[in-house]
Enzyme design. Structure first.
Site, short mmCIF file in Angstrom:
data_model
loop_
_atom_site.label_atom_id
_atom_site.label_comp_id
_atom_site.label_asym_id
_atom_site.label_seq_id
_atom_site.Cartn_x
_atom_site.Cartn_y
_atom_site.Cartn_z
N HIS A 37 0.85 -1.21 0.00
CA HIS A 37 0.03 0.09 0.13
C HIS A 37 1.09 1.10 -0.06
CE1 HIS A 37 -2.96 -2.74 2.17
NE2 HIS A 37 -3.69 -2.28 1.02
N SER A 185 -0.12 -9.07 1.37
CA SER A 185 -1.70 -8.83 1.59
C SER A 185 -1.99 -8.59 2.93
CB SER A 185 -2.06 -10.17 0.98
OG SER A 185 -3.41 -10.18 1.22
P1 AMP Z 1 -6.58 -3.79 -0.72
O1 AMP Z 1 -6.60 -3.04 0.52
O2 AMP Z 1 -6.02 -4.92 -0.39
O3 AMP Z 1 -7.95 -3.55 -1.41
O4 AMP Z 1 -5.43 -3.00 -1.73
C1 AMP Z 1 -5.45 -1.88 -2.07
C2 AMP Z 1 -4.44 -1.59 -3.45
O5 AMP Z 1 -3.23 -2.17 -2.76
C3 AMP Z 1 -5.05 -2.40 -4.50
O6 AMP Z 1 -4.86 -1.63 -5.96
C4 AMP Z 1 -4.28 -3.66 -4.43
O7 AMP Z 1 -4.04 -4.11 -5.57
C5 AMP Z 1 -2.80 -3.15 -4.00
N1 AMP Z 1 -1.95 -4.20 -3.40
C6 AMP Z 1 -2.26 -5.03 -2.32
N2 AMP Z 1 -1.35 -5.74 -2.16
C7 AMP Z 1 -0.33 -5.47 -2.91
C8 AMP Z 1 0.96 -5.94 -3.22
N3 AMP Z 1 1.66 -6.79 -2.52
N4 AMP Z 1 1.84 -5.59 -4.19
C9 AMP Z 1 1.41 -4.26 -4.81
N5 AMP Z 1 0.12 -3.66 -4.81
C10 AMP Z 1 -0.79 -4.31 -3.69
#
Ligand code: AMP
Length: 282
Positions: A37, A185
């Site tokens: 993030h 993640s």
């Molecule tokens: P989330 O909070 O999991 O919905 O993710 C928010 C944003 O962060 C989304 O665009 C995800 O694709 C991105 N994101 C989450 N984990 C990763 C990662 N390991 N590498 C790159 N982007 C990420």
């Protein structure tokens, strides 16, 4: 850093910012920040004068049996991390403010959402595109940064923006990994120590596929079989292992540039996804 709780105040901020001639970069998130993030936030800061991070655990993108109720949250820590990245605004609305009882509209991208994660998570992408469309209208960004970890989501959002003639630059950010290769993640906190070890099979599979394609084109059905066998060496359940075009998401017969190896598995109760384009540097 300003914390804004309502769409009305968020739009007022956006209007003032735009009237002052400044550009806005947006990073949509569900919070519980990790380094992935934070890298997206840094990218947004490079691309625009002012940066907004939205933090909203979007209920309509979760299925009935999914983890909405136990999704990890730590608002205070998230505020500190975003502030440390020089984010201007953290937009963290209440569910009722985003979806009042009378709300009746969904933004739906067809076709691209049929396969991969869409097949096992019906309604998920309609939830994603609806909330992202709302965020785009509320925040009025010039650009928005999304991670390639969710590469189907990125393709679906790019399609939505093109189809709706939205003048917003969509920026895809490479996957950010732990030192041992596990894609970062928020859901990794669900993993026990042994599940976390098992989850590394995703990165091993990517390494195997990368080595195999180096010597020339490889038929998808051969290499996908090898990848499945490699994953099955661990106590994981395979949801899908596919080779698809990175834009159309159509299955590909041969591993070549522009194709993405995409995988979803379950390790215990935790669903994990990973992908790789196999040819490019990450
Ligand atoms: P989330 O909070 O999991 O919905 O993710 C928010 C944003 O962060 C989304 O665009 C995800 O694709 C991105 N994101 C989450 N984990 C990763 C990662 N390991 N590498 C790159 N982007 C990420």
């Amino acid at each position: 850093m300003e914390i804004i709780r309502t769409p009305v105040e968020m739009t007022a901020w956006a209007n003032r910012t735009l009237a002052g001639g400044q550009t806005i970069g947006l990073v949509p998130t569900m919070g519980f920040f990790h380094e992935g993030h934070l890298r997206l936030m840094r990218k947004a800061r490079e691309k625009a004068k002012r940066t907004v991070v939205s933090l909203f655990v979007n209920p309509i993108q979760f299925g009935a049996n999914e983890d909405l109720g136990r999704y990890p949250r730590d608002f205070v820590r998230d505020c500190q991390l975003a502030e440390g990245e020089g984010v201007d605004v953290l937009f963290a609305p209440e569910v009722q403010a985003m979806y009042p009882a009378e709300a009746s509209t969904r933004v739906v991208v067809s076709r691209l959402t049929d396969g991969l994660c869409g097949a096992s998570r019906p309604g998920h992408f309609a939830g994603v595109t609806t909330v992202v469309a709302k965020l785009f209208h509320i925040i009025k960004p010039h650009c928005a940064v999304f991670g390639r970890k969710d590469f189907q989501q990125l393709a679906v959002i790019e399609r939505m923006v093109a189809d709706l003639n939205w003048d917003i630059e969509i920026i895809g950010h490479p996957i950010v990994r732990e030192a041992d290769g596990l894609a970062m993640s928020s859901r990794n906190v669900y993993l026990s120590a042994s599940e976390r070890q098992a989850a590394l099979c995703l990165f091993r599979a990517i390494g195997h596929a990368r080595r195999r394609v180096r010597t020339g084109p490889v038929e998808a059905k051969v290499l996908l079989q090898e990848v499945e066998e490699l994953l099955q060496q661990e106590a994981v359940a395979i949801e899908y292992v596919s080779l698809v075009d990175q834009t159309t998401l159509q299955p590909q017969a041969v591993f070549r540039k522009g194709a993405v190896l995409a995988m979803a598995i379950r390790v215990g109760a935790t669903r994990l996804i990973d992908n790789d384009n196999l040819f490019e540097e990450n």
